[in-house]
Motif scaffolding. Structure first.
Motif, PDB file in Angstrom:
ATOM      1  N   ALA A  26      84.575  59.335 -31.510  1.00  0.00           N
ATOM      2  CA  ALA A  26      84.486  59.579 -30.064  1.00  0.00           C
ATOM      3  C   ALA A  26      85.747  60.285 -29.565  1.00  0.00           C
ATOM      4  CB  ALA A  26      84.271  58.265 -29.325  1.00  0.00           C
ATOM      5  N   LEU A  27      85.988  61.490 -30.065  1.00  0.00           N
ATOM      6  CA  LEU A  27      87.223  62.197 -29.754  1.00  0.00           C
ATOM      7  C   LEU A  27      87.411  62.458 -28.267  1.00  0.00           C
ATOM      8  CD1 LEU A  27      87.147  64.733 -32.718  1.00  0.00           C
ATOM      9  CD2 LEU A  27      88.451  62.597 -32.541  1.00  0.00           C
ATOM     10  N   GLY A  28      86.348  62.795 -27.554  1.00  0.00           N
ATOM     11  CA  GLY A  28      86.474  63.102 -26.137  1.00  0.00           C
ATOM     12  C   GLY A  28      86.107  61.947 -25.228  1.00  0.00           C
ATOM     13  N   TYR A  29      86.045  60.746 -25.770  1.00  0.00           N
ATOM     14  CA  TYR A  29      85.626  59.594 -24.975  1.00  0.00           C
ATOM     15  C   TYR A  29      86.569  59.382 -23.796  1.00  0.00           C
ATOM     16  CZ  TYR A  29      84.299  54.795 -23.832  1.00  0.00           C
ATOM     17  OH  TYR A  29      83.887  53.659 -23.180  1.00  0.00           O
ATOM     18  N   ARG A  30      85.985  59.218 -22.593  1.00  0.00           N
ATOM     19  CA  ARG A  30      86.768  59.018 -21.372  1.00  0.00           C
ATOM     20  C   ARG A  30      86.532  57.657 -20.748  1.00  0.00           C
ATOM     21  NH1 ARG A  30      83.831  63.891 -19.767  1.00  0.00           N
ATOM     22  NH2 ARG A  30      82.812  62.366 -18.489  1.00  0.00           N
ATOM     23  N   GLY A  31      85.746  56.821 -21.403  1.00  0.00           N
ATOM     24  CA  GLY A  31      85.368  55.548 -20.810  1.00  0.00           C
ATOM     25  C   GLY A  31      84.031  55.683 -20.110  1.00  0.00           C
ATOM     26  N   ASP A  32      83.563  54.559 -19.595  1.00  0.00           N
ATOM     27  CA  ASP A  32      82.252  54.510 -18.956  1.00  0.00           C
ATOM     28  C   ASP A  32      82.361  54.748 -17.456  1.00  0.00           C
ATOM     29  OD1 ASP A  32      81.554  53.615 -21.476  1.00  0.00           O
ATOM     30  OD2 ASP A  32      81.008  51.604 -20.831  1.00  0.00           O
ATOM     31  N   SER A  33      81.281  55.287 -16.893  1.00  0.00           N
ATOM     32  CA  SER A  33      81.178  55.273 -15.441  1.00  0.00           C
ATOM     33  C   SER A  33      80.830  53.838 -15.038  1.00  0.00           C
ATOM     34  CB  SER A  33      80.075  56.230 -14.968  1.00  0.00           C
ATOM     35  OG  SER A  33      78.796  55.751 -15.366  1.00  0.00           O
ATOM     36  N   ILE A  34      81.040  53.512 -13.789  1.00  0.00           N
ATOM     37  CA  ILE A  34      80.674  52.170 -13.305  1.00  0.00           C
ATOM     38  C   ILE A  34      79.172  51.977 -13.449  1.00  0.00           C
ATOM     39  CG2 ILE A  34      80.608  50.657 -11.285  1.00  0.00           C
ATOM     40  CD1 ILE A  34      83.292  51.980 -10.423  1.00  0.00           C
ATOM     41  N   LEU A  35      78.393  53.003 -13.175  1.00  0.00           N
ATOM     42  CA  LEU A  35      76.943  52.938 -13.340  1.00  0.00           C
ATOM     43  C   LEU A  35      76.589  52.529 -14.772  1.00  0.00           C
ATOM     44  CD1 LEU A  35      74.017  53.538 -12.336  1.00  0.00           C
ATOM     45  CD2 LEU A  35      74.391  55.879 -13.161  1.00  0.00           C
ATOM     46  N   ASN A  36      77.233  53.150 -15.758  1.00  0.00           N
ATOM     47  CA  ASN A  36      76.941  52.850 -17.155  1.00  0.00           C
ATOM     48  C   ASN A  36      77.397  51.439 -17.525  1.00  0.00           C
ATOM     49  OD1 ASN A  36      78.022  53.055 -20.240  1.00  0.00           O
ATOM     50  ND2 ASN A  36      76.080  54.152 -19.934  1.00  0.00           N
ATOM     51  N   SER A  37      78.552  51.019 -17.036  1.00  0.00           N
ATOM     52  CA  SER A  37      79.037  49.668 -17.335  1.00  0.00           C
ATOM     53  C   SER A  37      78.108  48.602 -16.765  1.00  0.00           C
ATOM     54  CB  SER A  37      80.452  49.462 -16.779  1.00  0.00           C
ATOM     55  OG  SER A  37      81.393  50.173 -17.537  1.00  0.00           O
ATOM     56  N   VAL A  38      77.666  48.791 -15.530  1.00  0.00           N
ATOM     57  CA  VAL A  38      76.744  47.826 -14.930  1.00  0.00           C
ATOM     58  C   VAL A  38      75.433  47.817 -15.709  1.00  0.00           C
ATOM     59  CG1 VAL A  38      75.357  47.332 -12.870  1.00  0.00           C
ATOM     60  CG2 VAL A  38      77.807  47.840 -12.648  1.00  0.00           C
ATOM     61  N   SER A  39      74.952  48.984 -16.091  1.00  0.00           N
ATOM     62  CA  SER A  39      73.745  49.063 -16.904  1.00  0.00           C
ATOM     63  C   SER A  39      73.937  48.323 -18.229  1.00  0.00           C
ATOM     64  CB  SER A  39      73.381  50.525 -17.167  1.00  0.00           C
ATOM     65  OG  SER A  39      72.312  50.616 -18.078  1.00  0.00           O
ATOM     66  N   ASP A  40      75.103  48.480 -18.849  1.00  0.00           N
ATOM     67  CA  ASP A  40      75.391  47.789 -20.116  1.00  0.00           C
ATOM     68  C   ASP A  40      75.323  46.269 -19.944  1.00  0.00           C
ATOM     69  OD1 ASP A  40      75.778  50.252 -21.348  1.00  0.00           O
ATOM     70  OD2 ASP A  40      77.966  50.101 -21.373  1.00  0.00           O
ATOM     71  N   ILE A  41      75.882  45.778 -18.860  1.00  0.00           N
ATOM     72  CA  ILE A  41      75.844  44.325 -18.612  1.00  0.00           C
ATOM     73  C   ILE A  41      74.406  43.866 -18.387  1.00  0.00           C
ATOM     74  CG2 ILE A  41      76.604  42.455 -17.090  1.00  0.00           C
ATOM     75  CD1 ILE A  41      79.103  44.271 -16.465  1.00  0.00           C
ATOM     76  N   LEU A  42      73.647  44.641 -17.617  1.00  0.00           N
ATOM     77  CA  LEU A  42      72.251  44.277 -17.359  1.00  0.00           C
ATOM     78  C   LEU A  42      71.411  44.332 -18.641  1.00  0.00           C
ATOM     79  CD1 LEU A  42      71.693  46.038 -13.915  1.00  0.00           C
ATOM     80  CD2 LEU A  42      72.158  43.604 -14.363  1.00  0.00           C
ATOM     81  N   LEU A  43      71.728  45.257 -19.534  1.00  0.00           N
ATOM     82  CA  LEU A  43      71.027  45.320 -20.818  1.00  0.00           C
ATOM     83  C   LEU A  43      71.367  44.115 -21.692  1.00  0.00           C
ATOM     84  CD1 LEU A  43      71.227  49.129 -21.501  1.00  0.00           C
ATOM     85  CD2 LEU A  43      69.150  47.781 -21.118  1.00  0.00           C
ATOM     86  N   MET A  44      72.612  43.649 -21.622  1.00  0.00           N
ATOM     87  CA  MET A  44      72.962  42.426 -22.343  1.00  0.00           C
ATOM     88  C   MET A  44      72.133  41.269 -21.808  1.00  0.00           C
ATOM     89  SD  MET A  44      74.512  39.251 -22.300  1.00  0.00           S
ATOM     90  CE  MET A  44      75.252  39.318 -20.683  1.00  0.00           C
TER      91      MET A  44
END
Length: 184
Positions: free
Chosen positions: A111-129
């Motif tokens: 993940a060379l250009g990884y910049r972290g998650d957007s808040i939208l993606n992080s919230v989605s990740d938690i909801l998927l868990m």
């Protein structure tokens, strides 16, 4: 108020609190220009949209948290276990989006250009868990195992990465794996 609803409301508060902390950490709420898409393919939109290839790993987190908390039996009520799993997943989202871990991803993984998650993606990740946790609660063990295997093998075959390799490369980077992941 029903005692079983309290942990669920608390879990919702944890998710909202995590979003607020991510915002205070300077994480972008959305992708550049406010673009919202259902799928963020590999590239600059990855980890910025609602779902991406790593969404599967968060579903797996839910299965694993359910199995661990069910096995140790503490806390006793499923709603309390879900709250604890949500706290752990939310804590990971905060750590994952810290400069230390973002840089670790860049150094140790593909993940060379990884910049972290957007808040939208992080919230989605938690909801998927949470979805994974609730699925694990309802499914027989054999079905849970099959789903986890599919969620590990499909990304492995398509993008040469999954939860297992992600953890491996963060903890003990391996040049042979990195070379294989890069398609070389």
């Amino acid at each position: 108020m029903n005692k079983n609803v309290r942990p669920l409301l608390a879990a919702l508060c944890v998710v909202l609190g995590t979003a607020a902390i991510l915002w205070l950490m300077g994480r972008p709420p959305l992708y550049k220009g406010g673009l919202i898409q259902l799928w963020g393919p590999v590239g600059p939109k990855q980890s910025q949209m609602i779902f991406d290839w790593y969404s599967a790993s968060h579903i797996i987190h839910g299965f694993l948290f359910y199995a661990i908390l069910h096995t140790i039996g503490r806390p006793k009520k499923p709603e309390q276990r879900l709250l604890l799993a949500t706290i752990v997943e939310s804590a990971w989202e905060l750590v994952e989006n810290s400069p230390v871990i973002i840089n670790r991803y860049r150094e140790a993984t593909i993940a060379l250009g990884y910049r972290g998650d957007s808040i939208l993606n992080s919230v989605s990740d938690i909801l998927l868990m949470i979805a994974g946790f609730l699925l694990a609660k309802r499914l027989p063990v054999w079905a849970s195992v099959m789903i986890v295997l599919v969620l590990e093998l499909v990304p492995l075959a398509i993008i040469r990465d999954n939860l297992t390799l992600n953890i491996w490369m963060l903890v003990a980077p391996n040049d042979a794996i990195r070379h294989w992941q890069a398609g070389a």
